[in-house]
Design a protein around this motif. Sequence first.
Motif, PDB file in Angstrom:
ATOM      1  N   UNK A  33       0.819  -1.220   0.000  1.00 23.37           N
ATOM      2  CA  UNK A  33       0.000   0.000   0.000  1.00 23.37           C
ATOM      3  C   UNK A  33       0.851   1.267   0.000  1.00 23.37           C
ATOM      4  N   UNK A  34       2.163   1.125  -0.139  1.00 25.18           N
ATOM      5  CA  UNK A  34       3.080   2.262  -0.053  1.00 25.18           C
ATOM      6  C   UNK A  34       2.696   3.424  -0.970  1.00 25.18           C
ATOM      7  N   UNK A  35       2.342   3.145  -2.217  1.00 27.51           N
ATOM      8  CA  UNK A  35       2.048   4.221  -3.163  1.00 27.51           C
ATOM      9  C   UNK A  35       0.856   5.071  -2.726  1.00 27.51           C
ATOM     10  N   UNK A  36      -0.042   4.479  -1.983  1.00 25.53           N
ATOM     11  CA  UNK A  36      -1.215   5.223  -1.518  1.00 25.53           C
ATOM     12  C   UNK A  36      -0.984   5.828  -0.140  1.00 25.53           C
ATOM     13  N   UNK A  37      -0.362   5.076   0.739  1.00 29.78           N
ATOM     14  CA  UNK A  37      -0.240   5.506   2.131  1.00 29.78           C
ATOM     15  C   UNK A  37       1.076   6.228   2.405  1.00 29.78           C
ATOM     16  N   UNK A  38       2.140   5.832   1.746  1.00 31.08           N
ATOM     17  CA  UNK A  38       3.427   6.494   1.938  1.00 31.08           C
ATOM     18  C   UNK A  38       4.282   5.815   2.991  1.00 31.08           C
ATOM     19  N   UNK A  39       5.226   6.578   3.552  1.00 29.14           N
ATOM     20  CA  UNK A  39       6.234   6.042   4.472  1.00 29.14           C
ATOM     21  C   UNK A  39       5.660   5.441   5.744  1.00 29.14           C
ATOM     22  N   UNK A  76      -5.548  -2.554  11.738  1.00 26.45           N
ATOM     23  CA  UNK A  76      -6.954  -2.965  11.804  1.00 26.45           C
ATOM     24  C   UNK A  76      -7.861  -1.758  12.064  1.00 26.45           C
ATOM     25  N   UNK A  77      -7.442  -0.883  12.963  1.00 24.53           N
ATOM     26  CA  UNK A  77      -8.272   0.261  13.341  1.00 24.53           C
ATOM     27  C   UNK A  77      -8.208   1.421  12.347  1.00 24.53           C
ATOM     28  N   UNK A  78      -7.037   1.663  11.744  1.00 24.97           N
ATOM     29  CA  UNK A  78      -6.854   2.903  11.003  1.00 24.97           C
ATOM     30  C   UNK A  78      -6.627   2.766   9.501  1.00 24.97           C
ATOM     31  N   UNK A  79      -6.677   1.557   8.945  1.00 21.70           N
ATOM     32  CA  UNK A  79      -6.397   1.410   7.519  1.00 21.70           C
ATOM     33  C   UNK A  79      -7.353   2.257   6.673  1.00 21.70           C
ATOM     34  N   UNK A  80      -8.592   2.339   7.052  1.00 17.82           N
ATOM     35  CA  UNK A  80      -9.534   3.120   6.241  1.00 17.82           C
ATOM     36  C   UNK A  80      -9.258   4.620   6.323  1.00 17.82           C
ATOM     37  N   UNK A  83      -5.757   5.150   4.211  1.00 20.69           N
ATOM     38  CA  UNK A  83      -5.811   4.648   2.838  1.00 20.69           C
ATOM     39  C   UNK A  83      -6.459   5.684   1.926  1.00 20.69           C
ATOM     40  N   UNK A  84      -5.846   6.846   1.847  1.00 22.23           N
ATOM     41  CA  UNK A  84      -6.393   7.950   1.065  1.00 22.23           C
ATOM     42  C   UNK A  84      -5.256   8.628   0.318  1.00 22.23           C
ATOM     43  N   UNK A  85      -5.381   8.731  -0.982  1.00 24.03           N
ATOM     44  CA  UNK A  85      -4.392   9.463  -1.777  1.00 24.03           C
ATOM     45  C   UNK A  85      -5.164  10.373  -2.722  1.00 24.03           C
ATOM     46  N   UNK A  86      -4.889  11.644  -2.659  1.00 25.43           N
ATOM     47  CA  UNK A  86      -5.562  12.601  -3.515  1.00 25.43           C
ATOM     48  C   UNK A  86      -4.877  12.648  -4.870  1.00 25.43           C
ATOM     49  N   UNK A  87      -5.662  12.797  -5.927  1.00 27.61           N
ATOM     50  CA  UNK A  87      -5.100  12.817  -7.271  1.00 27.61           C
ATOM     51  C   UNK A  87      -4.283  14.069  -7.530  1.00 27.61           C
TER      52      UNK A  87
END
Length: 177
Positions: A33-39, A76-80, A83-87
């Motif tokens: 998920x790195x590309x969406x979430x980052x470091x 489990x608690x915070x993935x949603x 898990x946000x990447x703005x265009x």
Amino acid sequence: MIHSIDDIISCLTGRKSVYVKKVASVVGQIISTYLVIGNLVYLMAQHLTIDVNTPASWYSYIKLSESSIEQLQFWKLYISEVNVKHFSVDESCHSIIYSDASDTGFGGYIVETPQNIAHGMWVESERSNSSTLEELSAVKKVFLSLINFISGKKVKWFTDNQNVVNIVSKGNTKSIL
């Protein structure tokens, strides 16, 4: 990923250990998920990775460390939420800060307002630290000193130590760092 995490948590609840391959699978899912979430993926999978690399065989069971369990619970608690990447991403920054460390002390300043500086001398216990730890400490001390001026702003930080950049971005297995 949530289903895999739940599976690991149920294994830990029952027999207190889990199949290494299950944990490795979750680590792979997190890292993917790195590309969406980052470091954050590296920082919040670090202890899981250490636990996965501990056993001699992929076919063994391991007992996860408390830190690994906390990382599983985080995902489990915070993935949603993460898990946000703005265009369209605004890469501009509001402030640029430079910091540096020496054998005797540290310093840093905000480029836009050079009168906002932070500096200090190392206390005796800090003088024998590695250069990387001194540079990390300089970043922390300058950050805390200037926090009122940069709060709520995007900041670009310059340091002359590449290890510091990597540690801030991805973490480090040495707890002191």
